[in-house]
Design a protein around this motif. Structure first.
Motif: not given
Length: 321
Positions: A6, A10, A14, A25, A27-28
């Motif tokens: 992760f 990030e 991202k 983003g 995020t989903d």
């Protein structure tokens, strides 16, 4: 300390999605986006595996460039403009953060150059070879997607750019070929050039087309098969770079390799004879190399040498199986 899954997403992935609102983003669970009115969505997927599509010790920036650009080439061949892409990376656990940093930096550069953004994907570890998969999305005006099946007898065959550089570049990298000017050949193998600038020309003039990934002869054969036609092309009309011409001057037998070797990522397409002059007047970097002929076995491609005789080819092009 390594960033972990992760942390890598990030830091390196991202930012690649920041320009595409539908990525949310990263995020989903999935991306969400609409298609503009009057357009259709074009979707293509390609996988790249170390030892098959690139050399295991190729620089990560070169691998990233090739991975994205071969998908952009598919979009161009369909007459589509790039929109976004999803990415799956299957990387050995021992491949460090620095590798991914260089990989992502090249993706960022290509995204700026080609007008496309990351929309999501997945990141997993593997005990095997580096394996990458991209699903690219493009937009085309409704009803204008270029297919392989629209060619008729008498249509002229054109190809963009130059043919044969990439397969000779691979031979150089593998130690199987010595070239006076190897770098242009190597660059074409490692960093193909998707012909997105050709999209308006293809929409206007082409009756059928596809990108040259498996080799010029094989891919023209795919077009002919779907169109139910046969083709004749002239080897001495096929556009070659100065670096490839120098190689062939030293060993003319490599012409067959150049015509069938693959990884060119040019566009081969057909055009009505009455549109020939307008196409050439457009200034597009394309060359007429032959035509579709009546009769003949659908999917067959005959290559004629400078004397007008059939050129023997050991194979038509690359196949995985």
């Amino acid at each position: 300390m390594p960033l972990g899954e992760f942390g890598r997403i990030e830091r390196y992935l991202k930012p690649l999605a920041a320009g595409f609102p539908g990525a949310l983003g990263l995020t989903d669970d999935a991306a969400v986006f609409g298609v503009p009115a009057g357009h259709e969505l074009v979707v293509t997927t390609d996988a790249l595996v170390a030892g098959v599509h690139f050399l295991a010790d190729d620089p990560p920036a070169d691998i990233a460039a090739k991975m994205l650009r071969v998908n952009l080439s598919d979009l161009a061949a369909m007459g589509a403009e790039p929109l976004a892409y999803s990415l799956v990376t299957s990387l050995p656990a021992g491949l460090g953060d620095e590798w991914l940093a260089d990989f992502a930096a090249q993706l960022a550069e290509d995204q700026r150059d080609y007008g496309i953004h990351l929309m999501g994907g997945d990141s997993v570890s593997t005990p095997g070879a580096v394996t990458l998969s991209v699903t690219a999305f493009g937009l085309v005006p409704a009803g204008q997607a270029l297919r392989r099946g629209g060619a008729d007898p008498g249509d002229l065959v054109f190809v963009s750019g130059t043919i044969g550089d990439a397969v000779l570049g691979l031979a150089v990298l593998q130690g199987n070929l010595t070239a006076a000017d190897p770098q242009p050949l190597i660059d074409r193998y490692r960093r193909p050039r998707p012909r997105l600038s050709l999209v308006p020309v293809l929409r206007r003039f082409a009756t059928a087309g596809l990108d040259v990934s498996d080799g010029l002869v094989a891919d023209l054969g795919h077009l002919c098969e779907v169109s139910g036609r046969a083709a004749v092309i002239h080897a001495d009309r096929v556009p070659l770079s100065a670096a490839t011409r120098a190689v062939l001057a030293a060993d003319a037998t490599l012409l067959a390799t150049a015509l069938t070797g693959g990884d060119d990522y040019e566009i081969v397409f057909t055009v009505k004879p009455e549109d020939r002059d307008a196409l050439l007047a457009s200034g597009a970097d394309v060359t007429e190399i032959g035509r579709l002929v009546p009769g003949g076995e659908p999917g067959s491609v005959t290559v004629l040498d400078a004397a007008g005789q059939p050129l023997p080819l050991p194979s038509r092009g690359w196949t995985h199986f």
